[in-house]
Motif scaffolding. Structure first.
Motif, PDB file in Angstrom:
ATOM      1  N   LEU A 147     -61.607  -4.667 -22.258  1.00 30.05           N
ATOM      2  CA  LEU A 147     -62.556  -3.717 -22.856  1.00 30.05           C
ATOM      3  C   LEU A 147     -63.303  -4.348 -24.026  1.00 30.05           C
ATOM      4  CD1 LEU A 147     -60.727  -0.257 -23.047  1.00 30.05           C
ATOM      5  CD2 LEU A 147     -62.899  -0.727 -21.924  1.00 30.05           C
ATOM      6  N   LEU A 148     -62.559  -4.975 -24.922  1.00 31.94           N
ATOM      7  CA  LEU A 148     -63.184  -5.569 -26.102  1.00 31.94           C
ATOM      8  C   LEU A 148     -64.092  -6.736 -25.714  1.00 31.94           C
ATOM      9  CD1 LEU A 148     -60.192  -5.525 -28.616  1.00 31.94           C
ATOM     10  CD2 LEU A 148     -62.104  -3.924 -28.485  1.00 31.94           C
ATOM     11  N   GLU A 149     -63.672  -7.492 -24.720  1.00 28.10           N
ATOM     12  CA  GLU A 149     -64.508  -8.612 -24.266  1.00 28.10           C
ATOM     13  C   GLU A 149     -65.832  -8.093 -23.699  1.00 28.10           C
ATOM     14  OE1 GLU A 149     -63.983 -12.747 -21.729  1.00 28.10           O
ATOM     15  OE2 GLU A 149     -62.701 -11.023 -21.246  1.00 28.10           O
ATOM     16  N   ASN A 150     -65.758  -7.025 -22.902  1.00 30.85           N
ATOM     17  CA  ASN A 150     -66.974  -6.450 -22.326  1.00 30.85           C
ATOM     18  C   ASN A 150     -67.910  -5.907 -23.405  1.00 30.85           C
ATOM     19  OD1 ASN A 150     -66.123  -7.049 -19.740  1.00 30.85           O
ATOM     20  ND2 ASN A 150     -65.243  -5.015 -19.369  1.00 30.85           N
ATOM     21  N   ARG A 151     -67.330  -5.467 -24.519  1.00 30.33           N
ATOM     22  CA  ARG A 151     -68.136  -4.953 -25.637  1.00 30.33           C
ATOM     23  C   ARG A 151     -68.514  -6.056 -26.624  1.00 30.33           C
ATOM     24  NH1 ARG A 151     -64.592   0.559 -27.026  1.00 30.33           N
ATOM     25  NH2 ARG A 151     -64.579   1.386 -24.888  1.00 30.33           N
ATOM     26  N   GLN A 152     -68.126  -7.288 -26.294  1.00 27.41           N
ATOM     27  CA  GLN A 152     -68.429  -8.457 -27.128  1.00 27.41           C
ATOM     28  C   GLN A 152     -67.861  -8.324 -28.544  1.00 27.41           C
ATOM     29  OE1 GLN A 152     -72.766  -8.799 -26.629  1.00 27.41           O
ATOM     30  NE2 GLN A 152     -72.428 -10.270 -24.982  1.00 27.41           N
ATOM     31  N   ALA A 198     -58.253   2.286 -23.892  1.00 33.02           N
ATOM     32  CA  ALA A 198     -59.521   2.840 -24.378  1.00 33.02           C
ATOM     33  C   ALA A 198     -59.320   3.580 -25.695  1.00 33.02           C
ATOM     34  CB  ALA A 198     -60.120   3.772 -23.326  1.00 33.02           C
ATOM     35  N   ALA A 199     -58.206   4.292 -25.808  1.00 26.06           N
ATOM     36  CA  ALA A 199     -57.893   4.978 -27.066  1.00 26.06           C
ATOM     37  C   ALA A 199     -57.713   3.959 -28.190  1.00 26.06           C
ATOM     38  CB  ALA A 199     -56.634   5.825 -26.897  1.00 26.06           C
ATOM     39  N   ALA A 200     -57.007   2.878 -27.892  1.00 23.83           N
ATOM     40  CA  ALA A 200     -56.794   1.838 -28.906  1.00 23.83           C
ATOM     41  C   ALA A 200     -58.113   1.189 -29.312  1.00 23.83           C
ATOM     42  CB  ALA A 200     -55.834   0.781 -28.363  1.00 23.83           C
ATOM     43  N   ALA A 201     -58.980   0.914 -28.342  1.00 21.79           N
ATOM     44  CA  ALA A 201     -60.264   0.287 -28.640  1.00 21.79           C
ATOM     45  C   ALA A 201     -61.089   1.164 -29.575  1.00 21.79           C
ATOM     46  CB  ALA A 201     -61.031   0.016 -27.347  1.00 21.79           C
ATOM     47  N   THR A 202     -61.062   2.469 -29.349  1.00 22.65           N
ATOM     48  CA  THR A 202     -61.791   3.389 -30.222  1.00 22.65           C
ATOM     49  C   THR A 202     -61.232   3.353 -31.638  1.00 22.65           C
ATOM     50  OG1 THR A 202     -62.326   4.857 -28.371  1.00 22.65           O
ATOM     51  CG2 THR A 202     -62.437   5.804 -30.587  1.00 22.65           C
ATOM     52  N   ALA A 203     -59.909   3.447 -31.759  1.00 22.22           N
ATOM     53  CA  ALA A 203     -59.286   3.467 -33.090  1.00 22.22           C
ATOM     54  C   ALA A 203     -59.464   2.145 -33.824  1.00 22.22           C
ATOM     55  CB  ALA A 203     -57.801   3.803 -32.954  1.00 22.22           C
ATOM     56  N   LEU A 204     -59.563   1.041 -33.082  1.00 26.70           N
ATOM     57  CA  LEU A 204     -59.713  -0.273 -33.700  1.00 26.70           C
ATOM     58  C   LEU A 204     -61.136  -0.541 -34.175  1.00 26.70           C
ATOM     59  CD1 LEU A 204     -57.613  -2.338 -31.148  1.00 26.70           C
ATOM     60  CD2 LEU A 204     -57.097  -2.183 -33.591  1.00 26.70           C
ATOM     61  N   THR A 205     -62.115   0.038 -33.509  1.00 28.82           N
ATOM     62  CA  THR A 205     -63.510  -0.338 -33.765  1.00 28.82           C
ATOM     63  C   THR A 205     -64.339   0.749 -34.420  1.00 28.82           C
ATOM     64  OG1 THR A 205     -64.177   0.378 -31.525  1.00 28.82           O
ATOM     65  CG2 THR A 205     -63.495  -1.932 -31.798  1.00 28.82           C
ATOM     66  N   GLN A 206     -63.818   1.968 -34.521  1.00 26.10           N
ATOM     67  CA  GLN A 206     -64.583   3.059 -35.113  1.00 26.10           C
ATOM     68  C   GLN A 206     -63.862   3.628 -36.330  1.00 26.10           C
ATOM     69  OE1 GLN A 206     -65.649   6.076 -32.256  1.00 26.10           O
ATOM     70  NE2 GLN A 206     -66.366   4.595 -30.740  1.00 26.10           N
TER      71      GLN A 206
END
Length: 288
Positions: free
Chosen positions: A18-23, A174-182
Motif C-alpha cells: 500500500l505504501l509503495e503504491n502511494r509512493q 489499510a487502517a495502519a496506513a491511514t493512522a501512519l500517514t494522516q
C-alpha cells in the motif's frame, strides 16, 4: 519516512504494498534481510535489527516520522516490543501505530492479550503519540486453525460457538496506513473488524458456497481443539491463548462487528464471502 517492524507477515506485506503504491518512503526493519528481500523485493530499504539491542534499533530509526509495530506472538514479545519502543523514544519518532490484541487487559484470560496490555501501557507512558489497532481474528485464521479438518473431512471442527467478525489482513493494513500517514489519529484505540460476525455454522455455509463442497460445523471439546491446534505446529502458549479467546467469544462479550474501520479509513471492509471466494483453494482436498 515510515519504519515498519513486521513487514514479512500477512498484514506487513499488504502495508508495504500500500505504501509503495502511494509512493510513501519506508524502511523495513527485519531480522533477516536476505529472507525479507526474497519475500518483498530487494529494492526496499531493508535494515537488519536485533530486538535485544535497543541502541542499535535507535540508530536504525533515525529520521523516521512514524513507526509501525507488529510482532509475532512469543514469550519474549513484551521485552522485544519494549526495546523497540525505547529506541523510538530515543530516536524521537513522533508517532507509533501498534497492532495489539482485540481485547487487551491486565486481567485478560489470554496470556497474549495480557502482553499486549502491558505493551500498550508502556507506550502510553513513554510520551509517544500512539494509535492502537485491535483486530478481530483474521480471515486467514480459518485456514490456519481449521484447514486440515475442512480439507480432509469437510468439517469445521471447533470449540468456538460464538460469532466472529473475521477481518481481512489487507483491511488491517489499510487502517495502519491511514493512522501512519494522516493526522488526527493520535492517542486513539480502534477495534478493527470485518463488516459482519458469523457463527461457525454460518461460516461453514459460506465455505460450502465458496468450495462447492458441503462443509458442516461440528463442536468439539477444548481438549480436542488443543490437540488439533498443536498438530498445526502452534506452540502451547499460543494454543492456550486461542482457547481463552474462544471462551471469551463464546460469552458474547467480544467478536461482534464494529464500525471503527469505516471511521478510521472511510472505507468498507472486505466481506468474508468475497475472501473465501478468492481463497477457496485453501480449503480444497489436497491431492495425493
Amino acid at each position: 519516512m515510515i519504519s515498519i517492524v513486521g513487514a514479512t507477515g500477512h498484514t506487513g506485506r499488504a502495508l508495504v504494498s500500500l505504501l509503495e503504491n502511494r509512493q510513501v518512503p519506508q524502511r523495513l526493519l527485519v531480522r533477516d534481510t536476505a529472507a525479507a528481500g526474497h519475500l518483498l523485493g530487494t529494492h526496499h530499504d531493508l535494515r537488519r535489527i536485533d530486538t535485544a539491542d535497543p541502541a542499535g534499533i535507535t540508530a536504525t530509526l533515525d529520521g523516521s516520522h512514524a513507526l509501525f509495530l507488529l510482532m509475532g506472538n512469543s514469550p519474549e514479545q513484551f521485552i522485544w516490543e519494549r526495546n523497540i519502543v525505547q529506541a523510538a523514544v530515543r530516536a524521537r519518532v513522533p508517532r507509533i501505530v501498534k497492532v495489539s490484541g482485540f481485547s487487551p487487559a491486565p486481567e485478560s484470560p489470554g496470556g497474549v492479550d495480557r502482553v499486549h496490555a502491558a505493551v500498550e501501557e508502556y507506550i502510553t507512558a513513554s510520551g509517544l503519540a500512539y494509535c492502537f489497532l485491535r483486530p478481530s481474528l483474521a480471515m486467514y485464521d480459518i485456514a490456519l486453525l481449521h484447514g486440515p479438518g475442512i480439507r480432509r473431512h469437510s468439517v469445521l471442527s471447533t470449540a468456538l460457538t460464538g460469532p466472529v467478525a473475521f477481518l481481512d489482513s489487507r483491511d488491517l493494513a489499510a487502517a495502519a496506513a491511514t493512522a501512519l500517514t494522516q493526522d488526527g489519529h493520535e492517542y486513539t484505540r480502534y477495534r478493527i473488524t470485518g463488516p459482519q460476525a458469523f457463527t461457525p455454522a454460518e461460516t461453514a455455509a459460506l465455505l460450502t458456497t465458496a468450495t462447492g463442497r458441503r462443509i458442516i460445523a461440528a463442536r468439539c471439546s477444548e481438549e480436542e481443539e488443543q490437540h488439533a491446534l498443536q498438530a498445526c505446529g502452534l506452540p502451547t502458549f499460543l494454543t492456550d491463548h486461542i482457547q481463552a479467546l474462544f471462551r471469551e467469544i463464546n460469552t458474547g462479550t467480544v467478536g461482534e462487528a464494529t464500525s471503527d474501520y469505516e471511521k478510521l479509513t472511510g472505507l468498507t471492509p472486505r466481506t468474508l464471502h468475497s475472501y473465501l471466494a478468492e481463497h477457496h483453494t485453501d480449503f480444497q482436498p489436497t491431492s495425493t
